[in-house]
Design an enzyme around this catalytic site. Structure first.
Site, PDB file in Angstrom:
ATOM      1  N   TYR A  97      11.847 -10.798   5.787  1.00 35.14           N
ATOM      2  CA  TYR A  97      12.236 -10.382   4.637  1.00 35.14           C
ATOM      3  C   TYR A  97      13.809 -10.096   4.583  1.00 35.14           C
ATOM      4  O   TYR A  97      14.225  -9.755   5.397  1.00 35.14           O
ATOM      5  CB  TYR A  97      11.859  -8.864   4.079  1.00 35.14           C
ATOM      6  CG  TYR A  97      10.292  -8.553   4.121  1.00 35.14           C
ATOM      7  CD1 TYR A  97       9.683  -8.467   3.041  1.00 35.14           C
ATOM      8  CD2 TYR A  97       9.675  -8.697   5.340  1.00 35.14           C
ATOM      9  CE1 TYR A  97       8.284  -8.290   2.648  1.00 35.14           C
ATOM     10  CE2 TYR A  97       8.111  -8.263   5.152  1.00 35.14           C
ATOM     11  CZ  TYR A  97       7.827  -8.081   3.898  1.00 35.14           C
ATOM     12  OH  TYR A  97       6.239  -7.961   3.750  1.00 35.14           O
ATOM     13  N   GLU A 101      -2.253  10.824  -9.384  1.00 38.54           N
ATOM     14  CA  GLU A 101      -2.512   9.886 -10.428  1.00 38.54           C
ATOM     15  C   GLU A 101      -1.414  10.423 -11.769  1.00 38.54           C
ATOM     16  O   GLU A 101      -1.255   9.538 -12.542  1.00 38.54           O
ATOM     17  CB  GLU A 101      -3.768   9.438 -10.925  1.00 38.54           C
ATOM     18  CG  GLU A 101      -4.690   8.673  -9.943  1.00 38.54           C
ATOM     19  CD  GLU A 101      -6.026   8.757 -10.449  1.00 38.54           C
ATOM     20  OE1 GLU A 101      -6.365   9.613 -10.995  1.00 38.54           O
ATOM     21  OE2 GLU A 101      -6.528   7.786 -10.215  1.00 38.54           O
TER      22      GLU A 101
END
Ligand SMILES: [Zn+2]
Ligand SMILES: [Zn+2]
Length: 432
Positions: free
Chosen positions: A335, A411
């Site tokens: 990366y 959430e």
């Protein structure tokens, strides 16, 4: 009189522009709240049906149907399973890209959630569960939500929004090739017409409501390191007739420790050189011919990366030579650095404060993990932020980290992600 008219007209225009912008801002808040329930149910569905890199066909199908239902021009099968949606605003302006990654991981879920993953597969020859243990399920759902928010204000948008749903962020590796969804999407030209790119990562150890960012190098570049030390084999009782690769490798491992402590200017930016495995020999009384070491290098700039590569070769090569052995060093770049364009970051910081509240926007330390979002940032200025996903009363020290079987997200943090991505796109288009 004329001057007054011109002046008052320009004041009028200014007020109207500010009004239009303020109007869009409040629309984002309202629409994000309206779409929140859908975001949660999309996420739960993706969570129960995780798919590994380049196998995200079910996820991609749901994404593509959703984008089409919003009237977008949709391309499927980009970089194998990726989806790109184009939302053309009613007014001219730049193309801004918003990105989400779709892949899950070979991890067996241990949470007792009603929508926990029960998917199993064989990975590298091993039986394992499949789990959204990095939270990419939330990224897909959040970006689908932002797509719905932005599509609802299409006629007022000053430019084009490109929604990028990419596969395989975690990378696909075999012995010869390594690739990533973002890298392949760039190769397929997805960034060509893009002016700026934004993305986020949920974080299980950052409280909900908080956004973290860092200007400049934010996440590390990763290189895989392999060193092979070749000596001369001998009986363990007659070491003088050997060139011992085990002793030489031990010296090399110790020598490598001086790179970060003695060569890297650590007051500027850190770096990491880790040897993760060392293999050599088969028996207590045989000095083997060869030892192999593998490790990882984490850096934050190209000059720092080349310095470290050079020092590894010098240290391994010269220590081996001093022993009469030989060291073969091979370094494979994985990366690149996740580099947040400083000018863009500075420009967009007020946007983050607008959506999260300035007290909830924080700087983060350089992250030693990596992101394939960096491949997009090599092409165009980009900003990658972290979104809180830990329950507000959680402890960052003990909250399960990403890539683990107990990885858990609160959430209630998702709606802020919808707002952040929508607002970043709108504000960027308004400013350019
Ligand atoms: Zn991950
Ligand atoms: Zn991730």
């Amino acid at each position: 009189m004329k001057k007054y008219i011109v002046l008052s007209f320009s004041v009028y225009l200014g007020v109207m522009t500010a009004f239009a912008q303020g109007n869009l801002d409040s629309q984002i808040v309202d629409r994000a709240a309206e779409v929140e329930d859908k975001v949660l149910s999309w996420r739960r569905d993706f969570h129960a049906h995780p798919e590994l890199g380049n196998e995200e066909t079910r996820t991609a199908g749901i994404v593509a149907d959703h984008l089409r239902s919003l009237g977008m021009e949709v391309t499927e099968g980009v970089a194998v399973t990726g989806v790109v949606g184009i939302l053309k605003g009613g007014k001219p302006g730049p193309t801004v890209a918003l990105r989400a990654d779709m892949d899950a991981l070979p991890v067996t879920e241990r949470n007792e959630l009603p929508f926990r993953s029960q998917v199993r597969t064989t990975y590298n020859g091993q039986e394992t569960g499949v789990m959204h243990a990095c939270g990419h399920d939330s990224h897909v759902a959040i970006l689908m939500g932002a797509a719905e928010v932005l599509a609802s204000m299409k006629k007022d948008l000053k430019g084009t929004v490109k929604f990028i749903f990419q596969p395989a962020e975690e990378g696909l590796e075999d012995k010869t090739v390594s690739t990533w969804g973002a890298k392949q999407m760039v190769e397929e030209g997805v960034m060509e017409d893009v002016a700026a790119v934004f993305g986020l990562h949920i974080n299980s150890q950052t409280p909900v409501g908080v956004i973290k960012y860092k200007s400049g190098p934010a996440m590390a570049a990763v290189d895989n390191l392999e060193i092979r030390v070749k000596g001369r084999q001998a009986h363990g009782a007659y070491p003088w007739s050997s060139v011992d690769p085990i002793v030489t490798s031990s010296q090399i491992v110790m020598g490598l420790q001086t790179i970060v402590s003695r060569n890297v200017k650590i007051i500027e930016i850190p770096a990491i050189v880790t040897i993760g495995a060392i293999h050599g020999g088969v028996r207590h009384n045989i000095i083997p011919e060869e030892v192999e070491m593998i490790g990882t290098i984490r850096t934050y700039s190209e000059p720092q990366q080349s310095l470290i590569h050079r020092r590894i070769r010098e240290i391994a090569g010269n220590i081996a030579e001093s022993a009469g052995a030989a060291a073969e060093v091979s370094i494979k770049k994985m990366y690149p650095v996740t580099h947040n364009d400083p000018e863009l970051t500075e420009k967009m910081r007020p946007t983050l404060e607008k959506v999260a509240g300035s007290e909830n926007v924080r700087l983060h330390d350089p992250v030693t993990g990596a992101e394939d979002f960096s491949f997009f940032q090599k092409e165009r200025p980009g900003l990658f932020i972290f979104l809180g996903g830990m329950p507000a009363d959680g402890d960052p020290e003990t909250a399960p980290s990403h890539h683990t079987p107990d990885f858990y997200l609160d959430e209630s943090g998702f709606v802020l992600g919808v707002k952040a991505l929508s607002q970043l796109a709108v504000d960027y288009m308004e400013m350019n």
